[in-house]
Design an enzyme around this catalytic site. Structure first.
Site, PDB file in Angstrom:
ATOM      1  CG  HIS A 114     -21.447  17.340  -9.481  1.00 37.94           C
ATOM      2  ND1 HIS A 114     -20.939  16.096  -9.151  1.00 37.94           N
ATOM      3  CD2 HIS A 114     -20.373  18.142  -9.690  1.00 37.94           C
ATOM      4  CE1 HIS A 114     -19.618  16.148  -9.173  1.00 37.94           C
ATOM      5  NE2 HIS A 114     -19.248  17.376  -9.507  1.00 37.94           N
ATOM      6  N   PRO A 115     -23.057  14.520 -10.903  1.00 39.90           N
ATOM      7  CG  PRO A 115     -21.723  13.349 -12.411  1.00 39.90           C
ATOM      8  CD  PRO A 115     -21.999  14.730 -11.906  1.00 39.90           C
TER       9      PRO A 115
END
Length: 538
Positions: free
Chosen positions: A83-84
């Site tokens: 996930h960013p």
């Protein structure tokens, strides 16, 4: 007054260390005025989403307490995940739920941002409705370059944080605090490669592949990634406004693209909680698409979960309205047994009185109409009326539910009027405030029963058609239902008239008298006509 409720959904960059995940959860549950509703960790994303609700002050304190633990236990220099992310407490949005405004939530966000910068000496960016600069209003705008790029980005004048130091804090990164409406984090599972999943995400997310190649769905962010623990890929979507792009639309579009790529869709998941109407939207879509007939709310929820492949979704724990304990208000008249309700009505108190009883009887009338419809629908001898019954039953069922809400509404309106009568009247200013509140209270006390009469009067054409074709064995039930509904209108009439006597606005008074008299005429003529039809059939 109903307690104000704010939802807070902080995302922490830790989804693997159970001790840390639990410690942050305990910091939230140990805060007064909040209820932790959900903890959703992800190993591949290395991220945990916490969802809690509470009073405005409570959610701010809980978010700060959680951040303090996160500061102690999370080291972003060692963080890796699908996930960013920008920081340890990556994002922390506040969402209005009940009896609060966007402005109230902006105040929450501002308090938290100030507290984070002061207590933890970390940089904070504001986003969403709380954003201070237009060019960094969204999370993707602020998160661009991610944690790794923040070290140089934060030194640029245009990317100085809104709160806290413009310095690199490697163990933390930065936090984004914002205000938004409900965002639905929705993932669709694919038996495909990560690249295929990402291709589909690019096709449907609003930004697509750039300005010259936008995606198909508005208010949608998306990315494709791989889940090692599940051995499958996901199209991971943020539905920024589920009323613009609902869950089922996103799911159907992903299925369409997956089919074109010859890859299998094997279910989906929702991260965190969702509003009830987002699930009911999906149910109504599939009911219409498949020409189904489903009335009950729990059955609609079951249908939506089935069609969307939400196998592990527990509605009692994941639909926000079902999670709010206060939703099961023990003070509600509808929560009383029939015996207790009758005894409360018979007690030496002004409320509940005729208004609530009128609504109660009206709801029973609509309920009997619904029952008669259901006792006709699906039976072989009345198959010829199948399409007609599908049209007649839902409005009766919906009216039953709507009128039930008026049982409490009438008593609540009366109680608020009585509170207005108790306001002080020692000065001219106090007298004016008191008079204004009394007039508002009267209008509300009039509006509730008048709405009851209006709603019941919408049912007569439906009941007339039902009387002509319904299962003849239920004829007496429909007769009783019609009488109940007529009593409901008469009860509404009496309550409107007695309150109108005290209304000072003469123009409004005359208009309402004319309307309520017309309600009685319509109800009486309609009920007589329906009863005549039934008398000939029985």
């Amino acid at each position: 007054m109903t307690t104000p409720i704010v939802e807070c959904v902080p995302n922490f960059s830790e989804g693997r260390n159970k001790e840390t995940i639990d410690a942050i959860a305990e910091a939230i549950t140990g805060t007064d005025g909040v209820t932790l509703l959900d903890v959703d960790p992800g190993s591949s994303t290395n991220r945990t989403v916490y969802t809690f609700v509470g009073t405005p002050d409570g959610v701010v304190n809980a978010a700060l307490n959680a951040a303090i633990i996160g500061r102690q236990k999370i080291d972003m220099t060692k963080h890796k995940g699908e996930h960013p992310r920008l920081g340890a407490m990556d994002v922390c949005p506040f969402i209005p739920v009940r009896n609060v405004t966007i402005e109230d939530c902006i105040a929450c966000a501002t308090k938290l941002a100030a507290a984070l910068s002061k207590t933890l000496s970390v940089p904070v960016y504001m986003y969403g409705a709380a954003a201070k600069k237009e060019y960094r209003k969204t999370v993707p705008q602020i998160r661009s370059g991610e944690y790794e790029g923040l070290q140089t980005k934060i030194l640029q004048k245009e990317w100085a944080p809104d709160y806290g130091p413009s310095t690199w804090v490697p163990e933390w990164g930065a936090t984004m605090v914002g205000v938004r409406d409900f965002l639905i984090a929705y993932n669709i599972n694919l038996l495909s490669t990560k690249e295929q999943a990402h291709r589909i995400a690019l096709n449907i997310r609003e930004t697509g592949r750039g300005e010259e190649s936008p995606g198909r769905l508005k208010a949608v962010q998306g990315i494709g990634w791989w889940l090692d623990e599940a051995n499958l890929a996901q199209v991971s979507l943020n539905l920024l406004n589920y009323k613009v792009t609902p869950i089922h639309k996103a799911y159907e579009e992903v299925c369409k693209d997956a089919n074109e790529l010859n890859v299998a869709v094997v279910g989906s998941e929702i991260v965190g909680l969702v509003p009830l109407d987002s699930i009911l939207q999906a149910a109504e879509f599939y009911i219409k698409k498949e020409k189904l007939f489903v009335l009950e709310e729990d059955q609609k929820v079951c249908l939506a979960l089935s069609r969307l492949g939400l196998k592990d979704f527990n509605p009692k724990k994941r639909i926000i309205e079902y999670c709010l304990v206060e939703n099961n208000n023990s003070d509600s008249l509808l929560k009383l047994s029939a015996e207790k309700f009758i005894r409360v009505v018979g007690a030496r108190t002004s409320a509940p009185g005729g208004g609530s009883v009128s609504a109660y009887v009206g709801a029973l009338g609509a309920g009997l109409g619904t029952m008669v419809g259901l006792m006709t629908f699906g039976k072989k001898q009345w198959d010829a009326f199948d399409s007609t019954m599908r049209k007649l039953i839902p409005p009766l069922y919906d009216a039953m539910n709507e009128i039930m809400g008026m049982v409490d509404a009438d008593t609540n309106a009366f109680n608020r009027y009585m509170e207005a009568l108790k306001l002080p009247k020692s000065t001219a200013e106090e007298n004016k405030v008191r008079d204004d509140e009394i007039e508002k209270g009267l209008l509300e006390a009039i509006d509730v029963p008048l709405n009851l009469a209006r709603k019941i009067n919408t049912l007569w054409p439906i009941l007339q058609e039902l009387a002509k074709i319904a299962n003849v064995q239920t004829g007496s039930d429909l007769q009783v239902g019609v009488r109940c509904l007529t009593v409901g209108v008469w009860g509404a009439y009496y309550n409107v008239i007695i309150n109108l006597k005290q209304l000072k606005n003469e123009v409004m008074k005359q208009k309402l008298i004319e309307e309520v008299n017309e309600c009685i005429d319509v109800a009486q003529a309609s009920s007589d006509s329906i009863l005549s039809i039934l008398q000939l059939r029985i």
